[in-house]
Motif scaffolding. Structure first.
Motif, mmCIF file in Angstrom:
data_model
loop_
_atom_site.group_PDB
_atom_site.id
_atom_site.type_symbol
_atom_site.label_atom_id
_atom_site.label_comp_id
_atom_site.label_asym_id
_atom_site.label_seq_id
_atom_site.Cartn_x
_atom_site.Cartn_y
_atom_site.Cartn_z
ATOM 1 N N ASN A 15 0.848 -1.228 0.022
ATOM 2 C CA ASN A 15 -0.092 0.184 -0.182
ATOM 3 C C ASN A 15 0.714 1.050 -0.147
ATOM 4 O OD1 ASN A 15 -2.597 -1.468 0.260
ATOM 5 N ND2 ASN A 15 -1.503 -2.004 2.366
ATOM 6 N N ASN A 16 0.339 2.132 -0.701
ATOM 7 C CA ASN A 16 1.074 3.497 -0.929
ATOM 8 C C ASN A 16 0.577 4.520 -0.140
ATOM 9 O OD1 ASN A 16 2.224 2.498 -3.554
ATOM 10 N ND2 ASN A 16 0.141 2.340 -4.034
ATOM 11 N N PHE A 17 1.476 5.373 0.424
ATOM 12 C CA PHE A 17 1.143 6.582 1.082
ATOM 13 C C PHE A 17 2.084 7.741 0.576
ATOM 14 C CE2 PHE A 17 1.739 9.695 4.621
ATOM 15 C CZ PHE A 17 0.328 9.628 5.262
ATOM 16 N N ILE A 18 1.246 8.817 0.057
ATOM 17 C CA ILE A 18 1.630 9.633 -1.006
ATOM 18 C C ILE A 18 1.634 11.071 -0.318
ATOM 19 C CG2 ILE A 18 1.691 10.741 -3.420
ATOM 20 C CD1 ILE A 18 0.523 8.050 -3.978
ATOM 21 N N VAL A 19 2.710 11.638 -0.124
ATOM 22 C CA VAL A 19 2.776 13.025 0.337
ATOM 23 C C VAL A 19 3.171 14.144 -0.625
ATOM 24 C CG1 VAL A 19 3.746 14.472 2.388
ATOM 25 C CG2 VAL A 19 3.419 11.963 2.692
ATOM 26 N N LEU A 20 2.307 14.626 -1.218
ATOM 27 C CA LEU A 20 2.692 15.836 -2.236
ATOM 28 C C LEU A 20 3.393 17.029 -1.553
ATOM 29 C CD1 LEU A 20 -0.680 15.684 -4.179
ATOM 30 C CD2 LEU A 20 1.289 14.317 -4.447
ATOM 31 N N PHE A 78 6.003 7.503 0.141
ATOM 32 C CA PHE A 78 6.475 8.284 -1.014
ATOM 33 C C PHE A 78 6.346 10.037 -0.369
ATOM 34 C CE2 PHE A 78 4.983 4.806 -3.471
ATOM 35 C CZ PHE A 78 6.251 4.406 -4.016
ATOM 36 N N VAL A 79 7.724 10.510 -0.384
ATOM 37 C CA VAL A 79 7.458 12.070 -0.053
ATOM 38 C C VAL A 79 8.053 12.934 -0.889
ATOM 39 C CG1 VAL A 79 8.105 13.616 1.783
ATOM 40 C CG2 VAL A 79 7.624 11.179 2.272
ATOM 41 N N HIS A 80 7.646 13.896 -1.502
ATOM 42 C CA HIS A 80 7.959 14.853 -2.478
ATOM 43 C C HIS A 80 9.462 15.352 -1.921
ATOM 44 C CE1 HIS A 80 8.573 18.173 -5.194
ATOM 45 N NE2 HIS A 80 7.578 17.604 -6.065
ATOM 46 N N GLU A 81 10.355 15.519 -2.813
ATOM 47 C CA GLU A 81 11.679 15.839 -2.413
ATOM 48 C C GLU A 81 11.713 17.292 -1.862
ATOM 49 O OE1 GLU A 81 14.060 15.747 -6.093
ATOM 50 O OE2 GLU A 81 13.169 17.402 -6.995
ATOM 51 N N ASP A 82 10.900 18.011 -2.014
ATOM 52 C CA ASP A 82 10.953 19.467 -1.705
ATOM 53 C C ASP A 82 10.681 19.495 0.023
ATOM 54 O OD1 ASP A 82 11.202 20.459 -4.182
ATOM 55 O OD2 ASP A 82 9.114 21.156 -4.290
ATOM 56 N N ALA A 113 -3.111 6.052 0.432
ATOM 57 C CA ALA A 113 -3.571 7.401 0.806
ATOM 58 C C ALA A 113 -2.662 8.372 0.144
ATOM 59 C CB ALA A 113 -3.353 7.619 2.344
ATOM 60 N N VAL A 114 -3.313 9.607 0.098
ATOM 61 C CA VAL A 114 -2.756 10.847 -0.780
ATOM 62 C C VAL A 114 -2.824 11.909 0.135
ATOM 63 C CG1 VAL A 114 -2.444 12.158 -2.853
ATOM 64 C CG2 VAL A 114 -3.059 9.796 -3.210
ATOM 65 N N HIS A 115 -1.862 12.822 0.273
ATOM 66 C CA HIS A 115 -1.944 14.095 1.157
ATOM 67 C C HIS A 115 -1.472 15.256 0.367
ATOM 68 C CE1 HIS A 115 -2.597 12.865 5.586
ATOM 69 N NE2 HIS A 115 -2.519 11.803 4.852
ATOM 70 N N GLN A 119 -0.060 16.999 9.419
ATOM 71 C CA GLN A 119 -1.165 15.873 9.267
ATOM 72 C C GLN A 119 -0.557 14.698 8.829
ATOM 73 O OE1 GLN A 119 -4.089 17.604 7.115
ATOM 74 N NE2 GLN A 119 -5.468 15.804 6.980
ATOM 75 N N ALA A 120 0.273 14.925 7.674
ATOM 76 C CA ALA A 120 0.723 13.820 7.051
ATOM 77 C C ALA A 120 1.526 12.674 8.105
ATOM 78 C CB ALA A 120 1.589 14.081 5.811
#
Length: 490
Positions: A256-261, A292-296, A410-412, A268-269
């Motif tokens: 399962n994926n957990f994506i943090v934009l 998964f966390v955005h590099e920024d 999940a997607v944040h 919260q994330a």
């Protein structure tokens, strides 16, 4: 409620299994022996299925209020014995007190939903293309359902099949996981016996997969096999069931994926990720596998996540403030430690944990992980978090969909439209925006895509799974068959 679980349950009787082997049930934290059950063999399984088939015939005809009353009485029995049931979940399944309490509540919600099913066995009257004909569609029970319950959420994941099956007029035969024969099976025999369920409608065969595992599927009696567990075993069950043209309801593994934009609320994330990763030691089919966390925002997220994961209390699940307890057995611990070592060897950094004491693996975090490393490729099923950086939305969607699983995710994002758009592109049966992957509500469809399973549990969707439709037409006036009838007869 009966609390001596040394016997199996067939046709309303507690009997000694006929196998030469014994099932030794131990506490995964202390190693204490909890019970010894004489295992069932193929003859016991056959007796269970025959009893179920015989009892189901009259149960299918029972009035809806009778079925509902049994389900409601089972609720009462469980609530009266909540402390006992929670205690068994802690000592047999390694549940923390927090998890056991939540699992108990989820099981009660399943019973509440199932209690409505006897009055939802509705059909239809439809028009016909033939003059004078009436089309009727009836919803009927399947007959007998075979249930193979798992060890991670044994109470909840067994009752979500047992209660709907009984409520819709079916009978059941349950084979619980060998690690949790009581909370995944024998407890329900005791609960429904106390609730007044007629004999034969619920049977529990405790036995080894090597002895009766295939036969519970291949036996000619069950019309559907409900299984929750690993994908390899699920595929085997699917093959056996398909060969006999049986239906299956399979809830299998996940990655399962957990994506943090980059526009996500990091606090919260982090909250969501901690719960979705470490709840019940990560031993949940819906648990987060890849973060998964955005590099920024990767470094900021990682520092917060590691700092807070380091404060999680782990150890004795019987202590009410423990958040991470033991894994179910040492094989699980060793498997995960091996993947940790292999992932570090490939360049990841171990930032927290990585040690085990008995079956307790402390909360562990790795950074610098890529999507091809062992902990990313394999379902972890333990308290190990991996943080994977990404650059673009397109890249993370591709990485999320790279493996043949699709259970939850999940997607944040602070932009709901952006988060929802990405969620639509993730190949999964369930996904949650600005939440985590571990969600299960008794009235919502639960199930996966690809190699994460077939069918849906809960609500009206499990009602569809556990019933069948019959078309019955009534010709109210004489039908004309044209050239196929000799109209010269007087």
């Amino acid at each position: 409620m009966k609390t001596d679980f040394s016997k199996i349950y067939i046709n309303g009787e507690w009997i000694t299994g006929s196998s030469d082997s014994q099932m030794r049930n131990t506490n995964p934290f202390t190693g204490e022996e909890l019970a010894i059950t004489q295992a069932a063999d193929k003859n016991d399984l056959d007796a269970a299925y025959k009893a179920a088939a015989e009892a189901q015939v009259s149960w299918a005809k029972e009035l809806p209020q009778t079925k509902r009353a049994v389900i409601e009485k089972a609720q009462e029995v469980m609530l009266e014995n909540k402390e006992l049931i929670v205690d068994w979940l802690i000592k047999e399944a390694g549940s923390t007190f927090i998890k056991a309490t939540v699992e108990f509540g989820a099981s009660i919600n399943i019973l509440k939903e199932a209690a409505t099913f006897p009055y939802r066995m509705e059909g239809k009257i439809l028009p016909s293309q033939q003059a004078g004909k009436e089309n009727r569609v009836y919803r009927n029970p399947l007959g007998v359902i075979g249930i193979i319950s798992p060890w991670n959420f044994p109470l909840h994941l067994a009752i979500r099949s047992i209660a709907p099956a009984i409520a819709t007029g079916n009978a059941v035969v349950i084979k619980p996981a060998t690690d949790t024969p009581i909370t995944g099976g024998l407890l329900f025999a005791s609960i429904f016996e106390a609730a007044g369920l007629p004999k034969g409608l619920l049977n529990v065969v405790v036995g080894r997969g090597s002895e009766i595992g295939d036969d519970i599927v291949k036996h000619p009696t069950p019309r559907l096999i409900s299984f929750t567990g690993s994908t390899p075993v699920g595929k085997r069950i699917g093959e056996l069931a398909g060969g006999a043209l049986k239906k299956t309801a399979l809830e299998l593994g996940g990655n399962n994926n957990f994506i943090v934009l980059n526009d996500a609320n990091i606090d919260q994330a982090v909250d969501s990720a901690l719960f979705g990763k470490f709840y019940h030691q990560g031993q949940i089919c819906m648990a987060i596998n890849r973060i998964f966390v955005h590099e920024d925002i990767y470094d900021e997220f990682a520092e917060q996540f590691i700092a807070r994961a380091g404060k999680i209390k782990f150890g004795n699940p019987a202590e009410q403030d423990t958040q991470v307890g033991p894994l179910i057995n040492r094989d699980q611990v060793d498997r995960i430690l091996k993947d940790i070592d292999a992932t570090v060897e490939q360049g990841a950094k171990l930032r927290l944990g990585g040690n085990a004491d008995g079956n307790v693996l402390e909360p562990t975090v790795l950074t610098g992980v890529t999507n091809e490393m062992p902990l990313a490729e394999n379902e972890i099923f333990g308290p190990v978090a991996i943080l994977i950086p990404f650059k673009t939305d397109e890249e993370v969607i591709d990485m999320a969909n790279a493996y043949p699983f699709g259970l939850s995710g999940a997607v944040h994002s602070s932009n709901i439209d952006r988060g929802t758009n990405i969620a639509h592109q993730i190949e999964t049966g369930m996904i949650h925006v600005n939440d985590q992957s571990v969600n299960d509500e008794a009235h919502m469809p639960f199930g996966g895509e690809k190699e994460s399973g077939l069918g849906r549990f809960n609500g009206e969707w499990v009602l569809e799974e556990f019933t069948t439709l019959k078309w019955l037409s009534v010709q109210h006036q004489r039908r004309q068959y044209g050239a196929f009838v000799d109209n010269t007869k007087e």
